[in-house]
Design a protein around this motif. Structure first.
Motif, PDB file in Angstrom:
ATOM      1  N   ILE A 374      32.174  31.715  46.316  1.00 16.90           N
ATOM      2  CA  ILE A 374      32.926  30.701  45.564  1.00 16.90           C
ATOM      3  C   ILE A 374      33.623  31.391  44.394  1.00 16.90           C
ATOM      4  CG2 ILE A 374      31.437  28.741  46.150  1.00 16.90           C
ATOM      5  CD1 ILE A 374      30.216  29.106  43.284  1.00 16.90           C
ATOM      6  N   PRO A 375      34.627  30.740  43.827  1.00 15.55           N
ATOM      7  CA  PRO A 375      35.360  31.375  42.723  1.00 15.55           C
ATOM      8  C   PRO A 375      34.635  31.232  41.390  1.00 15.55           C
ATOM      9  CG  PRO A 375      36.377  29.293  43.270  1.00 15.55           C
ATOM     10  CD  PRO A 375      35.264  29.489  44.258  1.00 15.55           C
ATOM     11  N   ALA A 376      33.431  31.728  41.297  1.00 15.26           N
ATOM     12  CA  ALA A 376      32.695  31.667  40.032  1.00 15.26           C
ATOM     13  C   ALA A 376      31.629  32.743  40.058  1.00 15.26           C
ATOM     14  CB  ALA A 376      32.046  30.298  39.858  1.00 15.26           C
ATOM     15  N   SER A 476      40.870  41.169  41.267  1.00 14.09           N
ATOM     16  CA  SER A 476      39.692  40.661  40.591  1.00 14.09           C
ATOM     17  C   SER A 476      40.159  39.883  39.379  1.00 14.09           C
ATOM     18  CB  SER A 476      38.824  41.840  40.173  1.00 14.09           C
ATOM     19  OG  SER A 476      37.843  41.411  39.276  1.00 14.09           O
ATOM     20  N   THR A 477      39.452  38.839  39.038  1.00 12.97           N
ATOM     21  CA  THR A 477      39.826  38.127  37.817  1.00 12.97           C
ATOM     22  C   THR A 477      39.187  38.863  36.658  1.00 12.97           C
ATOM     23  OG1 THR A 477      37.860  36.768  37.672  1.00 12.97           O
ATOM     24  CG2 THR A 477      39.656  35.939  39.044  1.00 12.97           C
ATOM     25  N   SER A 484      37.025  26.477  34.899  1.00 14.71           N
ATOM     26  CA  SER A 484      38.406  26.162  35.288  1.00 14.71           C
ATOM     27  C   SER A 484      39.263  27.420  35.360  1.00 14.71           C
ATOM     28  CB  SER A 484      39.019  25.163  34.315  1.00 14.71           C
ATOM     29  OG  SER A 484      39.084  25.738  33.031  1.00 14.71           O
ATOM     30  N   ASP A 485      38.905  28.438  34.539  1.00 16.57           N
ATOM     31  CA  ASP A 485      39.677  29.682  34.551  1.00 16.57           C
ATOM     32  C   ASP A 485      39.654  30.329  35.932  1.00 16.57           C
ATOM     33  OD1 ASP A 485      40.166  29.405  31.851  1.00 16.57           O
ATOM     34  OD2 ASP A 485      38.448  30.625  31.257  1.00 16.57           O
ATOM     35  N   GLY A 486      38.543  30.136  36.639  1.00 15.51           N
ATOM     36  CA  GLY A 486      38.399  30.792  37.931  1.00 15.51           C
ATOM     37  C   GLY A 486      39.110  30.087  39.072  1.00 15.51           C
ATOM     38  N   VAL A 487      39.473  28.821  38.876  1.00 14.48           N
ATOM     39  CA  VAL A 487      40.102  28.076  39.973  1.00 14.48           C
ATOM     40  C   VAL A 487      41.551  27.700  39.679  1.00 14.48           C
ATOM     41  CG1 VAL A 487      38.068  27.120  41.099  1.00 14.48           C
ATOM     42  CG2 VAL A 487      38.971  25.989  39.083  1.00 14.48           C
ATOM     43  N   GLU A 488      41.942  27.879  38.422  1.00 13.10           N
ATOM     44  CA  GLU A 488      43.302  27.492  38.053  1.00 13.10           C
ATOM     45  C   GLU A 488      44.330  28.162  38.962  1.00 13.10           C
ATOM     46  OE1 GLU A 488      44.639  28.902  34.316  1.00 13.10           O
ATOM     47  OE2 GLU A 488      46.174  27.372  34.095  1.00 13.10           O
ATOM     48  N   GLY A 489      44.026  29.393  39.359  1.00 18.57           N
ATOM     49  CA  GLY A 489      44.948  30.152  40.193  1.00 18.57           C
ATOM     50  C   GLY A 489      45.161  29.581  41.589  1.00 18.57           C
ATOM     51  N   THR A 492      48.711  24.350  42.808  1.00 16.85           N
ATOM     52  CA  THR A 492      50.082  24.543  43.276  1.00 16.85           C
ATOM     53  C   THR A 492      50.954  25.156  42.185  1.00 16.85           C
ATOM     54  OG1 THR A 492      49.767  22.626  44.655  1.00 16.85           O
ATOM     55  CG2 THR A 492      52.039  23.352  44.331  1.00 16.85           C
ATOM     56  N   LYS A 493      50.713  24.755  40.940  1.00 20.35           N
ATOM     57  CA  LYS A 493      51.542  25.233  39.835  1.00 20.35           C
ATOM     58  C   LYS A 493      51.343  26.716  39.589  1.00 20.35           C
ATOM     59  CE  LYS A 493      52.375  24.382  34.942  1.00 20.35           C
ATOM     60  NZ  LYS A 493      51.464  25.056  34.029  1.00 20.35           N
ATOM     61  N   MET A 494      50.090  27.168  39.703  1.00 16.23           N
ATOM     62  CA  MET A 494      49.789  28.543  39.316  1.00 16.23           C
ATOM     63  C   MET A 494      49.712  29.514  40.488  1.00 16.23           C
ATOM     64  SD  MET A 494      49.620  29.143  36.145  1.00 16.23           S
ATOM     65  CE  MET A 494      48.649  30.645  35.973  1.00 16.23           C
ATOM     66  N   ALA A 495      49.470  29.015  41.680  1.00 17.30           N
ATOM     67  CA  ALA A 495      49.208  29.925  42.796  1.00 17.30           C
ATOM     68  C   ALA A 495      50.449  30.733  43.134  1.00 17.30           C
ATOM     69  CB  ALA A 495      48.746  29.140  44.015  1.00 17.30           C
TER      70      ALA A 495
END
Lengths: 575, 318
Positions: A374-376, A476-477, A484-489, A492-495
């Motif tokens: 998962i993204p965390a 890598s992040t 939220s920092d890990g999923v913001e990417g 649609t706006k950020m990806a």
């Protein structure tokens, strides 16, 4: 906290002090060459995951003279401080570390990433979650003895909205009322920033956002010192102050010797009391030889590549407290969703099932990293284990590819509509790359995918990625303060990989639209499960960070969120 | 002579202009720019920064803006260091110069002594061993040599510091400071010297061998001159002539910084800055520094030509 979130090439660098220190794309070079070989050959087999913790020094009599003779100085190795000592203007993460010692924030973070009082004794959020009120402690002073007031907070937030502000800190997601007008020059002050009395400030925003509090409660700049020459629309004068920083942090700058040292002395006015250690120094060290420097007693603390070899070597020194903790970031293989064949979820899942991530991670980290799904990070309060593990399963991968219509061709490579299934992977030069490439080539060949690795410098990788000229890319992040920092990417706006999913957008928005941590946790669990199934990227691993402290220094418990800066003021030296 | 120098300097202008065009475009066309290195910026924020830094302008326009500023003596402002490029380079370049000049002097002295001696004792044990030694030193990668020396002298024997230029927190001044820096210089200077002494030794040996076979050396011996005078006055002087050109080329090297050696010994030289600037695509620093080296190269060539004519009266500059 204003640690800038940067993507770093997966596994570059022996993470310096804190994850925020991710200066750029230096090659991590071979950092153990030349040392006496203590290679642990067993480690090639699957090692058990290492536990986080501090492994105490065993034999302080081995402490080198150089360190013992330093009675009132704490020396920390740092890769590359460049001299931009302002928390809102630095570009290089090491300057961020150097600034952290000199500036104090309204709100601090504890070792679990929770917000705790800093300069602000307390804060209230209005019932509609739009207005934040900070109550400053009484009697706060900067290192020059002048008082810290609500005006300074207002000034700090104001210049971040100035149109000439050229730092990388982005205040806009906080949506402070009137901020845009100020930036455009339509207003001479920001409507949403209201100083109620010298100890109270109220910030009104126009959108509910769980990240706002973090954004508006960062380090405070003195208006009297940084704002003397400020005129709306012109911040250029502030550059001359980067080399002469002044804040309310535990230490104040004594001297910066470019390329060598950042020297500090204790700030007598620090609000938690003057630090017991009078002198603090960041000394330039390099990942190639920082272990030798530490060993010779020239530094008291440094960060090292987390692996079994370094751990053993540090422990054998006898005088080192070895700290191991899990980083707050995660590494992933980015997927290019602009490629039609990767828009098929089954193909993405097959790529995950068909790659032996466990083997790659274990070989490279020898237990100092775990496979991520998962993204965390495992240390995040939003972490959940209840998801598909995508354990290596070539049969399942083959089945998914069959279902997706990719049939094995004459040469063993799958084809669909006359197109062969070839995956181009981008990576930077690192030990991880050396291990990933042969394993991935082998793994993917087995399920009928041709794997094409391309190794390049990090900037070139980013550019290629932006041009859409890839299928997978190792990334890598950086430090993730809020989940939220890990999923913001993935919104649609950020990806920038072309991923777009209304469900993800909706859940993301929901997750930051409430400030209730239990409520948020539930939303993240749902979001993580969804992402784990949909795979916008292939989640790769969570790694550990390793550092060592000279045993005569007491009170240091480095963590994923604040590194060493949270403990600086309470350290002592045993003589 | 003066006419010659002025003419050569004027000729250097188009050369440097050409060089500036090439390096500007090489740097500008490398993928990614300063803002791109931080891709977690929102697209709006990234665009905002590009506009503030002037990175949104067409590349040709950017070149002329840069050139115009240089004409005015302004080498620009480093984005990453938030400092004018000239003052930034000034902070670091003298540290690189320090180890470079010391290692240059050592290299040349050692190379001349060994080169001459092995030429005189051609194929002797000494010659064979020295040849082996210098080739061995030369073929080690610098990071390996550096790490090896650190292990022996700093970690095991504890004679010398691991890296840096002074001890952490040191406040020494005067003689004590000089000694401290000297102590820190020993290892990096040794590495640099060991790496470059090999080829130069071979060069002197070959030249010397050439010269001592010539008629004027035989004449000198026939006149009854002492062997020492024959070798050092007649032979070595002539053997050194071609080396002047080589010395001219060393000029930019004195300021260029040794990236790997400096990194291993945490020496605060300009090599670091160069690498950092490249990683971060800090164009002004890259341009300023590379142009500086280009100027030194042109200058080094000119100096070599002038010295050549001084040393060898047969050559006349026109």
């Amino acid at each position: 906290m204003n640690n800038k979130l940067k993507l770093v090439p997966a596994l570059l660098l022996s993470l310096s002090l804190v994850l925020s220190a991710c200066g750029g794309a230096q090659d991590s070079a071979s950092n153990t060459a030349g040392q006496s070989a203590t290679t642990d050959t067993k480690s090639a087999e699957a090692p058990a995951a290492v536990k986080d913790g501090i492994f105490k020094a065993t034999d302080m009599s081995k402490n080198p003279e150089a360190a013992k003779n330093r009675k009132d100085t704490f020396i920390v190795g740092l890769t590359e401080p460049e001299g931009v000592f302002n928390p809102y203007f630095y570009h290089n993460g090491y300057d961020g570390n150097a600034s952290d010692a000199m500036f104090a924030s309204l709100i601090d973070y504890d070792k679990n990433g929770k917000q705790v009082p800093g300069l602000a004794e307390s804060w209230d959020v209005s019932p509609d979650n739009l207005t934040y009120t900070f109550h400053l402690r009484k009697g706060l002073k900067y290192s020059d003895g002048s008082p810290v007031t609500a005006d300074d907070v207002a000034f700090t937030l104001t210049i971040l909205h100035d149109k000439s502000y050229d730092g990388e800190f982005d205040i806009t997601p906080a949506h402070i009322k009137g901020g845009q007008e100020y930036k455009e020059g339509k207003a001479s002050s920001i409507e949403g920033i209201k100083v109620i009395d010298p100890l109270t400030i109220q910030i009104t925003t126009t959108e509910v956002n769980a990240r706002t509090l973090g954004l508006i409660s960062g380090p405070v700049l003195s208006k009297a010192y940084y704002g003397k020459n400020y005129k709306q629309g012109d911040l250029s004068y502030i550059r001359t102050l980067h080399s002469k920083p002044m804040g309310a942090g535990p230490y104040k700058l004594d001297k910066f010797i470019p390329g060598q040292e950042v020297r500090y002395v204790a700030n007598p006015y620090y609000y938690k009391g003057k630090p017991a250690i009078e002198h603090f120094i960041y000394k330039v060290s390099t990942p190639d030889t920082n272990l030798q420097m530490f060993q010779a007693g020239e530094t008291d603390y440094d960060g090292f590549t987390a692996n079994a070899e370094n751990f053993e070597q540090l422990q054998s020194l006898g005088f080192a407290n070895v700290n191991v903790y899990t980083a707050s970031n995660y590494a992933y293989l980015d997927i290019n969703h602009k490629k039609p064949y990767l828009q098929d979820k089954r193909v993405r899942q097959a790529l995950a099932y068909g790659l032996n991530r466990q083997q790659i991670v274990d070989t490279n980290y020898q237990g100092y990293a775990t496979v991520a799904n998962i993204p965390a990070s495992t240390v995040s309060w939003a972490y959940t284990d209840d998801v598909n593990k995508y354990e290596y399963n070539p049969e399942k991968a083959k089945q998914l590819l069959d279902e997706a219509g990719w049939k094995v061709g004459a040469d063993g490579i799958r084809e669909k509509d006359g197109k062969k299934l070839t995956i181009t992977w981008l990576g930077t030069k690192s030990s991880m790359t050396d291990i990933l490439v042969p394993i991935a080539t082998e793994n993917y060949k087995e399920i009928g995918i041709q794997f094409q690795p391309e190794i390049m410098d990090f900037n070139a990788l980013l550019t290629k990625r932006e041009q859409g000229d890839y299928d997978l890319a190792s990334l890598s992040t950086s430090i993730l303060l809020d989940p939220s920092d890990g999923v913001e990417g993935f919104t649609t706006k950020m990806a920038d990989n072309g991923y777009s999913d209304p469900k993800v957008d909706e859940l993301y928005q929901k997750s930051i639209s409430t400030l209730d941590i239990n409520e948020r946790k539930k939303i993240y669990t749902e979001l993580f499960k969804y992402l784990n199934d949909d795979l916008p990227v292939i989640f790769f691993f969570n790694r550990k960070v390793m550092s060592a402290t000279n045993g005569r220094i007491h009170g240091l418990e480095p963590n994923s969120y604040t590194g060493i800066s949270g403990d600086l003021a309470k350290l002592t030296i045993e003589n | 002579m003066w006419q010659y120098i002025i003419r050569r300097l004027l000729q250097a202008i188009p050369t440097l202009l050409g060089v500036s065009i090439i390096i500007f475009f090489v740097f500008a066309l490398t993928p990614g720019d300063y803002v791109d290195t931080n891709i977690q910026l929102t697209p709006e924020k990234a665009h905002e920064l590009k506009v503030l830094y002037g990175l949104d302008k067409p590349i040709i326009e950017r070149y002329f803006i840069w050139l115009g500023n240089v004409m005015k003596g302004d080498f620009g402002f480093s984005l990453q260091f938030q400092k004018p490029v000239t003052s930034l380079l000034n902070d670091y370049i003298w540290n690189s110069f320090l180890i470079a000049i010391v290692s240059l002097i050592l290299t040349w002295t050692i190379a001349i002594l060994i080169g001459v001696y092995s030429a005189l004792k051609k194929y002797s044990w000494f010659d064979v061993l020295v040849t082996l030694g210098v080739f061995a030193a030369m073929s080690f990668p610098s990071f390996f040599l550096g790490l090896l020396l650190i292990k022996f002298f700093a970690v095991d024997l504890k004679w010398l510091p691991v890296g840096g230029m002074t001890y952490g927190g040191s406040n020494s001044t005067g003689m004590a400071y000089v000694l401290e820096v000297l102590k820190h210089m020993i290892l990096p200077v040794s590495v640099l010297t060991m790496l470059s002494v090999g080829s130069l030794t071979r060069y002197f040996r070959a030249n010397m061998l050439d010269v001592i076979r010539q008629d004027f050396v035989r004449t000198a011996r026939a006149k009854g001159l002492k062997e020492r005078v024959v070798i050092f006055k007649h032979a070595l002087r002539n053997a050194s002539l071609p080396a002047i050109t080589l010395l001219g080329f060393e000029l930019p090297g004195l300021f260029a910084g040794a990236i790997i050696t400096e990194k291993i010994f945490a020496w605060p030289g300009v090599g670091h800055i160069h690498m950092q600037a490249l990683d971060n695509r800090d164009y002004t620093v890259l341009m300023g520094f590379t142009m500086f080296l280009a100027i030194l190269t042109v200058l080094g060539n000119l100096l070599a030509d002038i010295f050549y004519s001084v040393a060898d009266p047969r050559i006349r500059l026109k």
